[in-house]
Design an enzyme around this catalytic site. Structure first.
Site, PDB file in Angstrom:
ATOM      1  CG  ASP A  55      -2.035   0.994   1.131  1.00  0.00           C
ATOM      2  OD1 ASP A  55      -1.814   2.078   0.563  1.00  0.00           O
ATOM      3  OD2 ASP A  55      -3.140   0.698   1.613  1.00  0.00           O
ATOM      4  CG  ASN A  61      -3.044  10.859  -7.104  1.00  0.00           C
ATOM      5  OD1 ASN A  61      -2.326  10.794  -8.087  1.00  0.00           O
ATOM      6  ND2 ASN A  61      -3.706   9.829  -6.631  1.00  0.00           N
ATOM      7  CG  HIS A  95      -5.481  12.515 -10.323  1.00  0.00           C
ATOM      8  ND1 HIS A  95      -5.775  11.526  -9.406  1.00  0.00           N
ATOM      9  CD2 HIS A  95      -6.133  13.629  -9.899  1.00  0.00           C
ATOM     10  CE1 HIS A  95      -6.575  12.007  -8.474  1.00  0.00           C
ATOM     11  NE2 HIS A  95      -6.814  13.287  -8.741  1.00  0.00           N
ATOM     12  CG  ASP A 149      -2.684   7.689 -13.758  1.00  0.00           C
ATOM     13  OD1 ASP A 149      -3.172   7.149 -12.748  1.00  0.00           O
ATOM     14  OD2 ASP A 149      -3.360   8.324 -14.594  1.00  0.00           O
ATOM     15  CD  GLU A 208      -3.815   4.022  -2.475  1.00  0.00           C
ATOM     16  OE1 GLU A 208      -4.071   4.483  -1.364  1.00  0.00           O
ATOM     17  OE2 GLU A 208      -4.623   4.055  -3.424  1.00  0.00           O
TER      18      GLU A 208
END
Length: 303
Positions: free
Chosen positions: A176, A184, A189, A193, A220
């Protein structure tokens, strides 16, 4: 024929030759036709393949009308395979005819057991490339090229059942990313990514064996299911990967992004009755890692 047509024809021939070469590297296989597993391919990559309801079969199928050990396939060492019923209650049928003794399979033969039909694809059959592509699209996360959550959950259940029957160790690593929402928010974002894809490449290239199941579980979160791996071994793998993530430069548009992971490890043992139990234990270990300061590995401890 004009030059453009010649180029097109040459490209087509090259593509066909490439497909034939790729197909030649593929082993014989069984393709599930119909039902929940429609399109699933089982490679015939051992000298003898068993099929039935028990989890210790090479091909375990839990469907109505299937015996614990239903039939077996045997490699004849001459490019062909034979099928033989192994004392099933309802029989094994080949092209709608009940099998008696051992029968050699031919291309596109249909093996029927209970409510399941399996199509035989011989070694090198170009037809299977189509099914491989469909399987990949159905089971893969498009962004990271990892397996997706659905595929992982199915394999997790199956591997837990196998460990119950065989006693073989099984471990699960859950990643995690730390403060991913902040990343983000602060960098956008697109940066997030980029991190997910880069992270997947790091894990895939440094810690995933052929028989491991590496998947993006969601957002994530990533998981690695490790058959035949005990808790100590899985912990060592997880710690090595954690360090690789911590030390890697996630360079996005000239900016080094702050990326670390909290990792939880759990294994199959008493109290794990299904795949969900195993996942919950690794999730609890992740929570412990975050609670203790993040960017670390913790293993599940029974309360």
């Amino acid at each position: 024929m004009n030059d453009d047509a010649t180029v097109v024809l040459t490209d087509i021939k090259a593509a066909l030759a490439s497909a034939e070469k790729e197909a030649e590297s593929k082993p014989a296989a069984l393709l599930v036709v119909g039902g929940d597993l429609n399109g699933t391919i089982f490679d015939l990559d051992k000298p003898e393949i068993s099929c039935g309801r028990n989890a210790d079969n090479t091909i375990p199928l839990e469907f109505n009308g299937i015996s614990r050990h239903h039939f077996k396939l045997v490699d004849n060492n001459n490019g062909t395979w034979s099928v033989e019923d192994t004392g099933s209650k309802n029989g094994t049928f080949l092209n709608n005819k009940k099998i008696e003794g051992s029968v050699v399979l031919n291309k596109a033969d249909m093996i029927k057991l209970g409510s399941v039909a399996l199509k035989y694809l011989p070694k090198g059959d170009p037809e299977r490339l189509t099914y491989d592509k469909l399987n990949m699209e159905a089971n893969t996360d498009g962004h990271t090229r990892c397996f997706n959550k659905t595929y992982f959950n199915n394999r997790n259940e199956l591997e837990v059942k196998k460990s119950k029957v065989t006693g073989q160790p099984l471990s699960l690593i859950l990643f995690d990313l730390d403060h991913f929402k902040n990343l983000n928010d602060n960098y956008g974002h697109d940066a997030g990514d980029f991190v997910l894809k880069d992270l997947a490449d790091i894990i895939r290239n440094n810690g995933v064996r052929d028989n491991d199941i590496f998947a993006r579980y969601g957002g994530e979160e990533f998981v690695i299911l490790l058959p035949s791996t005990n808790l100590k071994q899985a912990f060592e793998i997880a710690e090595r990967l954690r360090k690789l993530v911590e030390e890697h430069d996630f360079n996005y548009e000239g900016k080094i992004l702050p990326v670390t992971a909290s990792i939880g490890v759990a294994d199959y043992r008493q109290g794990v009755n299904n795949g969900t139990d195993l996942f919950k234990r690794s999730d609890e270990a992740v929570y412990k890692a975050k609670e203790c300061g993040r960017n670390q590995v913790q293993f599940y401890r029974a309360q």
